[in-house]
Design an enzyme around this catalytic site. Structure first.
Site, PDB file in Angstrom:
ATOM      1  N   HIS A  54       0.792  -1.232   0.000  1.00  0.00           N
ATOM      2  CA  HIS A  54       0.000   0.000   0.000  1.00  0.00           C
ATOM      3  C   HIS A  54       0.830   1.290   0.000  1.00  0.00           C
ATOM      4  O   HIS A  54       0.811   2.069   0.942  1.00  0.00           O
ATOM      5  CB  HIS A  54      -0.949   0.001   1.200  1.00  0.00           C
ATOM      6  CG  HIS A  54      -1.915  -1.130   1.234  1.00  0.00           C
ATOM      7  ND1 HIS A  54      -2.916  -1.232   2.172  1.00  0.00           N
ATOM      8  CD2 HIS A  54      -2.034  -2.227   0.450  1.00  0.00           C
ATOM      9  CE1 HIS A  54      -3.606  -2.341   1.971  1.00  0.00           C
ATOM     10  NE2 HIS A  54      -3.088  -2.959   0.921  1.00  0.00           N
ATOM     11  N   TYR A  91     -12.436  10.459   4.376  1.00  0.00           N
ATOM     12  CA  TYR A  91     -13.113   9.454   3.569  1.00  0.00           C
ATOM     13  C   TYR A  91     -13.257   8.100   4.269  1.00  0.00           C
ATOM     14  O   TYR A  91     -13.640   7.122   3.646  1.00  0.00           O
ATOM     15  CB  TYR A  91     -12.465   9.379   2.181  1.00  0.00           C
ATOM     16  CG  TYR A  91     -12.849  10.623   1.416  1.00  0.00           C
ATOM     17  CD1 TYR A  91     -13.947  10.646   0.590  1.00  0.00           C
ATOM     18  CD2 TYR A  91     -12.167  11.822   1.638  1.00  0.00           C
ATOM     19  CE1 TYR A  91     -14.357  11.815  -0.030  1.00  0.00           C
ATOM     20  CE2 TYR A  91     -12.566  13.004   1.019  1.00  0.00           C
ATOM     21  CZ  TYR A  91     -13.671  12.985   0.192  1.00  0.00           C
ATOM     22  OH  TYR A  91     -14.091  14.141  -0.401  1.00  0.00           O
ATOM     23  N   TYR A 123     -10.078  -9.598   5.081  1.00  0.00           N
ATOM     24  CA  TYR A 123      -9.868 -10.838   4.330  1.00  0.00           C
ATOM     25  C   TYR A 123     -10.274 -12.059   5.142  1.00  0.00           C
ATOM     26  O   TYR A 123     -10.574 -13.113   4.588  1.00  0.00           O
ATOM     27  CB  TYR A 123      -8.412 -10.929   3.870  1.00  0.00           C
ATOM     28  CG  TYR A 123      -8.047  -9.838   2.902  1.00  0.00           C
ATOM     29  CD1 TYR A 123      -8.605  -9.798   1.632  1.00  0.00           C
ATOM     30  CD2 TYR A 123      -7.164  -8.824   3.254  1.00  0.00           C
ATOM     31  CE1 TYR A 123      -8.294  -8.783   0.735  1.00  0.00           C
ATOM     32  CE2 TYR A 123      -6.837  -7.807   2.376  1.00  0.00           C
ATOM     33  CZ  TYR A 123      -7.411  -7.799   1.116  1.00  0.00           C
ATOM     34  OH  TYR A 123      -7.108  -6.786   0.235  1.00  0.00           O
TER      35      TYR A 123
END
Length: 374
Positions: A154, A257, A268
């Site tokens: 990321h 956000y 996951y």
């Protein structure tokens, strides 16, 4: 591994065109013909279009390739040393809005350090020719994010010039979601910078204690898609969710956000994320995908070459192995079509070129730069 392709022979002429009819649910059928501009690219990440009808392509391992209009490839020297692990490496490439006169190139990349790797911005001037080789000269890293961590998850990161000449840079949260809510951390944010890598004037948090002045918006997970809307001139982004919850956002100054407090995806493991899908003071996405398509790269279609696509948004899908055509009505998503499904490739980048054609990069150790012929 870096592919040594200095003065490789042209590959465009060797490629056979492939017609891929797509039959989506509830949308008109599209058909495109693919032309290979260049092949043999090692996990290409981004493409920029040169005014002399060539291309610059970044490869994740730390190589920049110059590709001319005939498909000849040459390796560009002067690239910064990158942390090439997992999703990290050499990432986006954009040209200065004044490239025709200043020849300035901007690269985002994962930069290693004793504290781990973070997302950085590099600026240099492109010089040279095929006969003598190409180089990035007077190069310097003008911004280094403090989103440092160990491992290869990321980093983001797309670069987009705004109409006012400032530079948006998307930064991932390095696999640690809580950092996206920490405004003293660049992780999980959209930054707005000057061309010198400084906080852009008018940023929402300049001078506020506990806030990084470069931050434009925060609460993002791993945004690998960004583009300026051609009619409104505002930034749109697409970011990876976890298990579902990939989001299209229109990041506004100073807004949150939500990641990882709210999300339309799941961990996951299957466990729920945060507090659900909404919370006061946190923004909702324009659109989300569940299941995830793993988005990377986006472009708005303005070209008359694709009359049925004009005004739509294209988003590359990695796990989804397709090109998503997102049908827009103003700021709302009203439909979607999956393109290039028969190609069976991860799509890393998508751009509309100055010639009006759409180009995509396929994400593999034998990646290609493809031109979409309607």
């Amino acid at each position: 591994m870096t592919l040594n392709s200095h003065l490789l022979p042209g590959v465009a002429a060797m490629a056979a065109a492939l017609v891929l009819p797509i039959v989506p649910a509830a949308m008109a059928q599209s058909a495109v013909q693919l032309e290979t501009v260049a092949a043999g690219l090692s996990y290409p990440w981004s493409v920029a279009f040169l005014p002399e009808e060539g291309y610059l392509v970044t490869e994740r391992d730390g190589t920049v390739k110059h590709i001319d209009a005939s498909g000849r490839q040459s390796e560009v020297t002067g690239v910064p040393e990158v942390f090439a692990q997992g999703q990290g490496g050499l990432l986006d490439v954009v040209l200065s809005p004044d490239f025709a006169t200043d020849r300035t190139v901007f690269l985002s990349y994962s930069q290693g350090s004793a504290e781990g790797a973070g997302t950085s911005l590099f600026r240099a001037k492109l010089t040279g020719a095929f006969e003598g080789g190409f180089a990035l000269e007077d190069g310097e890293t003008i911004f280094s994010g403090n989103n440092k961590a160990y491992g290869g998850r990321h980093f983001g990161s797309r670069l987009v010039f705004a109409p006012d000449g400032t530079l948006f840079m998307t930064v991932g949260e390095r696999g640690d979601g809580e950092r996206a809510q920490d405004t003293s951390d660049h992780a999980g944010s959209v930054l707005r910078l000057t061309r010198d890598g400084q906080p852009a004037p008018g940023n929402p948090f300049v001078g506020q204690e506990g806030y990084k002045p470069e931050i434009w918006s925060y609460g993002h997970r791993n945004p690998q898609s960004a583009a300026i809307h051609p009619e409104t001139g505002v930034l749109w982004t697409v970011e990876h969710g976890a298990r579902g919850g990939d989001e299209i956002n229109i990041p506004e100054a100073g807004k949150n956000y939500g990641w990882p407090v709210i999300s339309y995806g799941r961990h996951y493991s299957g466990a729920t994320i945060g507090q659900g899908t909404s919370k006061e003071g946190m923004e909702q996405p324009v659109h989300y995908w569940d299941p995830s398509i793993a988005p990377s790269g986006m472009a708005f279609v303005t070209s008359d070459r694709y009359p049925d696509w004009k005004g739509d948004m294209l988003v590359g899908a990695l796990a989804g192995q397709h090109l998503a055509r997102v049908d827009l009505d103003g700021g709302a998503v009203v439909g979607e079509e999956k393109l290039l499904t028969d190609l069976g490739e991860r799509i890393r980048d998508v751009r509309q070129g100055p010639d009006g054609y759409v180009y995509v990069l396929t994400d593999s150790d034998d990646g290609r730069l493809l031109r979409l012929q309607p």
